[in-house]
Design a protein around this motif. Structure first.
Motif, short mmCIF file in Angstrom:
data_model
loop_
_atom_site.label_atom_id
_atom_site.label_comp_id
_atom_site.label_asym_id
_atom_site.label_seq_id
_atom_site.Cartn_x
_atom_site.Cartn_y
_atom_site.Cartn_z
N GLN A 95 18.00 0.69 -3.44
CA GLN A 95 18.57 1.76 -4.27
C GLN A 95 20.10 1.77 -4.17
O GLN A 95 20.80 1.91 -5.17
N LEU A 96 20.58 1.58 -2.94
CA LEU A 96 22.04 1.54 -2.73
C LEU A 96 22.65 0.35 -3.47
O LEU A 96 23.74 0.46 -4.04
N ALA A 97 21.99 -0.79 -3.41
CA ALA A 97 22.51 -1.99 -4.06
C ALA A 97 22.64 -1.74 -5.57
O ALA A 97 23.58 -2.21 -6.20
N ASP A 98 21.67 -1.02 -6.10
CA ASP A 98 21.75 -0.56 -7.49
C ASP A 98 22.12 -1.70 -8.43
O ASP A 98 23.11 -1.63 -9.16
N HIS A 99 21.32 -2.76 -8.40
CA HIS A 99 21.62 -3.95 -9.19
C HIS A 99 20.36 -4.32 -9.97
O HIS A 99 19.26 -4.35 -9.40
N PRO A 100 20.48 -4.59 -11.25
CA PRO A 100 19.27 -4.86 -12.04
C PRO A 100 18.46 -6.05 -11.52
O PRO A 100 17.25 -6.12 -11.72
N GLN A 101 19.12 -6.99 -10.85
CA GLN A 101 18.39 -8.18 -10.38
C GLN A 101 17.82 -7.98 -8.99
O GLN A 101 17.20 -8.90 -8.46
N VAL A 102 18.05 -6.82 -8.37
CA VAL A 102 17.60 -6.62 -6.99
C VAL A 102 16.53 -5.53 -6.94
O VAL A 102 16.78 -4.38 -7.35
N GLY A 103 15.36 -5.90 -6.46
CA GLY A 103 14.26 -4.94 -6.28
C GLY A 103 13.63 -5.14 -4.91
O GLY A 103 14.19 -5.82 -4.05
N THR A 104 12.43 -4.59 -4.72
CA THR A 104 11.80 -4.74 -3.41
C THR A 104 10.47 -5.48 -3.54
O THR A 104 9.92 -5.61 -4.64
N CYS A 105 10.02 -6.01 -2.43
CA CYS A 105 8.69 -6.62 -2.34
C CYS A 105 7.92 -5.85 -1.28
O CYS A 105 8.46 -5.59 -0.19
N LEU A 106 6.69 -5.48 -1.57
CA LEU A 106 5.86 -4.79 -0.60
C LEU A 106 4.79 -5.74 -0.08
O LEU A 106 4.14 -6.44 -0.85
N ASP A 107 4.62 -5.74 1.24
CA ASP A 107 3.59 -6.58 1.86
C ASP A 107 2.76 -5.68 2.76
O ASP A 107 3.29 -5.07 3.69
N SER A 108 1.47 -5.58 2.47
CA SER A 108 0.63 -4.64 3.22
C SER A 108 0.65 -4.93 4.71
O SER A 108 0.60 -4.02 5.53
N PHE A 109 0.75 -6.21 5.08
CA PHE A 109 0.74 -6.51 6.51
C PHE A 109 1.95 -5.90 7.21
O PHE A 109 1.83 -5.27 8.26
N HIS A 110 3.13 -6.11 6.62
CA HIS A 110 4.34 -5.64 7.29
C HIS A 110 4.38 -4.12 7.40
O HIS A 110 5.01 -3.58 8.30
N ILE A 111 3.70 -3.46 6.49
CA ILE A 111 3.71 -2.00 6.49
C ILE A 111 2.62 -1.44 7.40
O ILE A 111 2.88 -0.61 8.27
N LEU A 112 1.40 -1.94 7.25
CA LEU A 112 0.28 -1.36 8.00
C LEU A 112 0.26 -1.82 9.45
O LEU A 112 -0.20 -1.09 10.32
N SER A 113 0.74 -3.03 9.71
CA SER A 113 0.73 -3.52 11.10
C SER A 113 1.65 -2.68 11.97
O SER A 113 1.44 -2.57 13.17
N ARG A 114 2.69 -2.11 11.37
CA ARG A 114 3.59 -1.27 12.14
C ARG A 114 3.12 0.17 12.18
O ARG A 114 3.77 1.03 12.76
N GLY A 115 2.02 0.45 11.52
CA GLY A 115 1.52 1.81 11.46
C GLY A 115 2.36 2.72 10.57
O GLY A 115 2.29 3.94 10.69
N HIS A 116 3.16 2.14 9.68
CA HIS A 116 3.95 2.97 8.79
C HIS A 116 3.06 3.60 7.71
O HIS A 116 2.15 2.96 7.21
N ASP A 117 3.35 4.85 7.38
CA ASP A 117 2.55 5.56 6.38
C ASP A 117 2.82 4.97 5.00
O ASP A 117 3.96 5.03 4.51
N PRO A 118 1.78 4.43 4.35
CA PRO A 118 2.04 3.82 3.04
C PRO A 118 2.22 4.85 1.93
O PRO A 118 2.54 4.48 0.80
N ALA A 119 2.02 6.14 2.23
CA ALA A 119 2.14 7.15 1.17
C ALA A 119 3.55 7.14 0.57
O ALA A 119 3.74 7.44 -0.61
#
Lengths: 603, 603
Positions: free
Chosen positions: B153-177
């Motif tokens: 969001q800070l980068a605020d550049h049309p060519q820059v977005g995010t990639c979500l990987d369930s492993f990286h999120i759930l393995s750390r116990g982060h809330d996917p909500a």
């Protein structure tokens, strides 16, 4: 040192385990209860068999979930114990392992646990049985050996002592120095296990990944020294739960286990000379270099051609054997066509140089490594030969004086003088294969037995799965042996000999002029090099035109190329710049993929 | 749903991987950089091959260690990126995965990382490339997807977005909500992976033990629902690093992978009906029981004898096939001598009962499970047949009305009427073997595809190593299928059929009178029973005289006995008391040791 081992370490039936322990030289065993329950031998038959085999039954284990319980449960537990004591009486075992309660404890109190152990001690006294109380790393309340010892002191009963297990203490990161506070007479049993460094839950780690001393990362000599300083004189036993050992032949595992206790004792006395015991095995020596590599095949012609393309000199034919010698600098390669009907080229022998070859030989013999008989004629240099866990034979030789060649070279006739300024100087490393069953044992063999240092475990991707790898080497880097474990579908065992050059490009150029075909390296690899390392364009072109690979790290640079496979062996020529100390691991997947393509194409 | 998969999930060369993905029905792939570097196809050839195969190249990955660095390093990293962008242009790939820095980051600042990503975005814009920034679970500073999104969001550049990987999120116990806070347009890529529950370091867990959706323990439907609610419409891709898949045939793995995405989508829409997409596969059905078990052999006589000893009735010979039917209560066993030259008795088919058999059949077909052609004559009941990952064929049948038998039973002639009050009532469980390569897939097949519930993984010790086990079952317990993975040295695949009885002792007694030999249970086992359970002496004697085993837990009691092995199959008769819901796992090592003794004795 009275050596012992838990039957759970080995595969097979209880009878097979007992025989394997006796043959390997163990003086006693711990009887693992499920092995007894599954056996169709009666306790009396087991006792008689142990007597015949000359092994003692040192421990009955485990007795679980005894203390820290309600009165009602205690009565049931005492009844359970009584039934065990009766079986132990039939077996003639005088010590039982009681683990701290993991499941049924509801009272977290030293006094209650001590009181309940005291009642157990009273019962045990009727059977002349000793209770060895141990803190399991995952005990519900009692998970620290210091607390277990405090409870034993509180119990203050002649039949109640403690059991120390290196895994339960070191896996929790508990300081083993506190062991010296314990009265050695009250240590009723000692169990040793090593383990690799892993961060996983301690129960799974313990149940699946324990190793024999020296095969893992625990500082067991330090631990053992603490125990010896208490005056402990009981059995030194192994309790190693390992998925691999459960599957592999019990005879081999038992020999490996027995050897590990002696290398441990040796290492302990070397590092902690104040510990009373003296080692009974010859002192560890460190190899100073590689004397030669032997390649065996029914027909070694293709290997000869490759060696000559690389610039090796033919040094002669052995006076009496179908064996030929090639050399470049101090890299000596022996081609052996004896006893090789139907054999494709493969590494069959490694010669290690020692300053004190007699002591090195004595140590290997002390550690029960089988000798290999080698027919020898008068006037030939004696090279002691041993079997290795991974296949090839091991030869020991005295390091020749600087600038000279070993005496055995003179047994070869009708060859040429070596070139005076070869571009290949010596062996850089020999990349060997060990099976998953023998990998840890092999690494311990080259480490604890032969005196090399063990590096960290690494892995690289191949098209057929991950290749696990671990390097053993001497400090100066004149002996470097990476051992690979191949994934199961790798049909062909392939090993390779890496040679040190002062000019890889010249060696590659000359070899090509002599007709050598290299392992083809894809163009994408060179595009990637440019992207990764910001290298000069012409330099990358030069590398590409010679199919030479490149690596760089913070210590220096590395250039290397590979020949094609000849049977089960190929060659690599490497050049190290500055302090580069690796093996171009990032390039290994490229090499493995290229080899796989050639295999698929049937070349 | 656009399906995609990373090439790193599969074994073999890049060409083999691409073909396998296309054949399995994937619409696109992620190109894993090392696969490109190792390939001898040029980027243009790879692009052309993808076009011919009809798959898109969705992502280039990974680009590592870019942001959070010094200005000097940033310039080098931008040069590295430029070289990658040029390769991507040749490949025709428009999205690159940039992972959070794990190695070279020295500046822990959202603003600096955002600024550096913005510069990367400017460079990427020249190539029309999109940068998908992902927080690795072990990123040095950025390891949380919410922080990666803040930086995007800070980068605020049309060519820059995010990639979500369930492993990286759930393995750390982060809330996917928190995913729902992200603008779906700015999610440039989605990677899914499941994993078993393990406590080990997250890097090793990720690199070796990822699984396809539904094969592990993550709540992926919930995760996926969060992503769908953002409006994300890009590829749904799989990135699964797994030591087993790296080794096994890429074609099979790709089919398994593709199926897992559809069962995931189905489960997601079932549990979260608000997520816009509708499932394209037929609704999951739950089997209500086992219709029959088929045993195939060249000669089934020994099985017939055992069945008659156990009290089964011969129900007849099939009108047209060399197939015979035996039954006891609703336990129907079909003995098939067709196409069985040289085959020893083994379980060859399982009939599952469904209320809505058409929908069940449609679902299995929707999920690309191969059908097995069965020759059928007019007037015979049609039983849809499918291949299972572990071997035997699967048949589907409509559950008969209570108290009646299925229609196909009438195809058998010249048999006897069934006994009116048999002591064996039905199948209790069928203990099957899956190989280590197919185990997770098999469990997912019976779970996600066929509609059974997966139990926890357990293990029991055998003389040749640990046997891993996992039960799939329906809620009521009328279908229970424990799947075992045998250790590698177990030469014989052995499966067994367990039958429910209301009186195990009577069945055992009658079977013995009819000449049955049981699996011998050692006397030590009964001594151990007495010690463990405080049972009445006469009761244990009774058990022992019938070679019946016993177990008890907090829910109830269990009695059971085993027949000897007939080829690759044997029988167990069990009796459950109260709410006992297990399988007598503590007795399994005793059984395995006893079988091993018989094997060694050649019986």
């Amino acid at each position: 040192m009275r050596t012992s081992i838990a039957t759970v370490c080995l595969s097979g039936s209880l009878e097979e385990k007992m025989s394997a322990c006796a043959r390997a030289g163990f003086q006693g065993i711990e009887v693992f209860e499920p092995d007894l329950v599954s056996s169709d031998l009666t306790p009396e038959e087991i006792r008689a068999r142990a007597e015949r085999l000359g092994i003692s039954l040192d421990l009955y284990q485990p007795f679980r979930d005894f203390e820290g319980v309600t009165d009602e449960l205690l009565q049931a537990n005492l009844r359970r114990a009584k039934a065990r004591f009766e079986v132990m009486a039939r077996l003639g075992i005088d010590t039982i392992l009681v683990c701290s309660n993991v499941a049924t404890a509801t009272i977290d109190s030293d006094e209650v646990s001590a009181d309940q152990l005291r009642q157990l001690g009273d019962l045990a006294a009727q059977y002349n049985i000793r209770v060895a109380f141990e803190a399991l790393a995952w005990g519900r309340y009692i998970s620290d050996y210091r607390r277990a010892w405090r409870i034993v002191q509180l119990a203050d009963h002649p039949q109640v002592g403690t059991c120390l297990d290196s895994f339960h203490i070191l896996s929790r990161g508990h300081d083993p120095a506190g062991i010296e506070e314990i009265d050695g007479e009250k240590i009723f049993f000692l169990q040793l296990a090593d383990a690799p460094e892993m961060s996983m839950d301690v129960l799974s780690w313990s149940r699946h990944h324990r190793l024999f001393p020296g095969e893992g990362e625990f500082d067991l000599p330090k631990f053992f020294a603490h125990v010896l300083r208490t005056g402990y004189t009981g059995p030194v036993s192994l309790e190693v739960f390992n998925d691999t050992f459960r599957q592999t032949a019990s005879g081999t595992t038992a020999v490996q286990a027995h050897r590990s206790l002696f290398t441990l004792a040796d290492e302990t006395v070397r590092r902690f000379p104040d510990t009373a015991r003296t080692s009974t095995i010859a002192r560890q020596q460190t190899p100073t270099g590689l004397d030669f590599i032997e390649i065996q095949a029914e027909d070694t012609r293709d290997v000869e051609i490759a060696l000559e393309q690389l610039g090796f000199d033919f040094r002669g034919q052995h006076r009496t054997k179908r064996v030929r010698l090639f050399s470049a600098g101090s890299a000596r390669i022996v081609l052996n066509e004896q006893y090789a009907r139907g054999v494709e080229p493969a590494i069959s022998g490694l010669g290690l140089l020692y300053e004190d070859v007699e002591t090195a030989e004595q140590r290997i013999e002390d550690l029960s490594v089988p000798r290999v008989p080698r027919p020898m004629l008068a006037g030939e240099q004696r090279l002691p030969a041993f079997a290795t866990p991974h296949g090839p034979q091991l030869f020991l030789a005295a390091a020749p004086e600087a600038g000279t060649e070993p005496g055995w070279v003179e047994e070869f006739e009708h060859g040429f003088e070596p070139a005076t300024a070869p571009h290949i100087h010596t062996f850089d490393h020999v990349n060997l294969v060990s099976s998953w069953e023998t990998h840890d044992e092999t690494v311990h063999f080259y480490g604890g037995v032969l005196g090399l240092d063990k590096g960290a475990a690494t892995e690289v991707a191949s098209p057929h799965g991950l290749v696990r790898s671990r390097v053993v080497r001497n400090h100066s880097g004149t002996v470097r042996l990476p051992f690979n474990v191949l994934p199961p579908v790798h049909q062909r065992k392939t090993e390779h000999i890496a040679l040190t050059s002062d000019n890889v490009l010249v060696v590659a150029h000359q070899a090509r002029q002599r007709g050598m075909e290299f392992l083809p390296v894809p163009a994408n690899y060179y595009d990637d090099l440019r992207a990764r390392f910001d290298l000069d364009e012409e330099y990358v072109d030069l590398l590409q035109s010679h199919q030479v690979l490149y690596d760089r790290d913070s210590h220096g640079e590395f250039m290397h190329f590979y020949t094609r496979r000849i049977g089960g062996v190929f060659f690599e020529v490497v050049q190290r710049f500055s302090e580069y100390d690796g093996y171009g691991a990032d390039n290994a997947p490229v090499r493995l993929a290229a080899q796989s393509r050639l295999d698929d194409a049937g070349r």
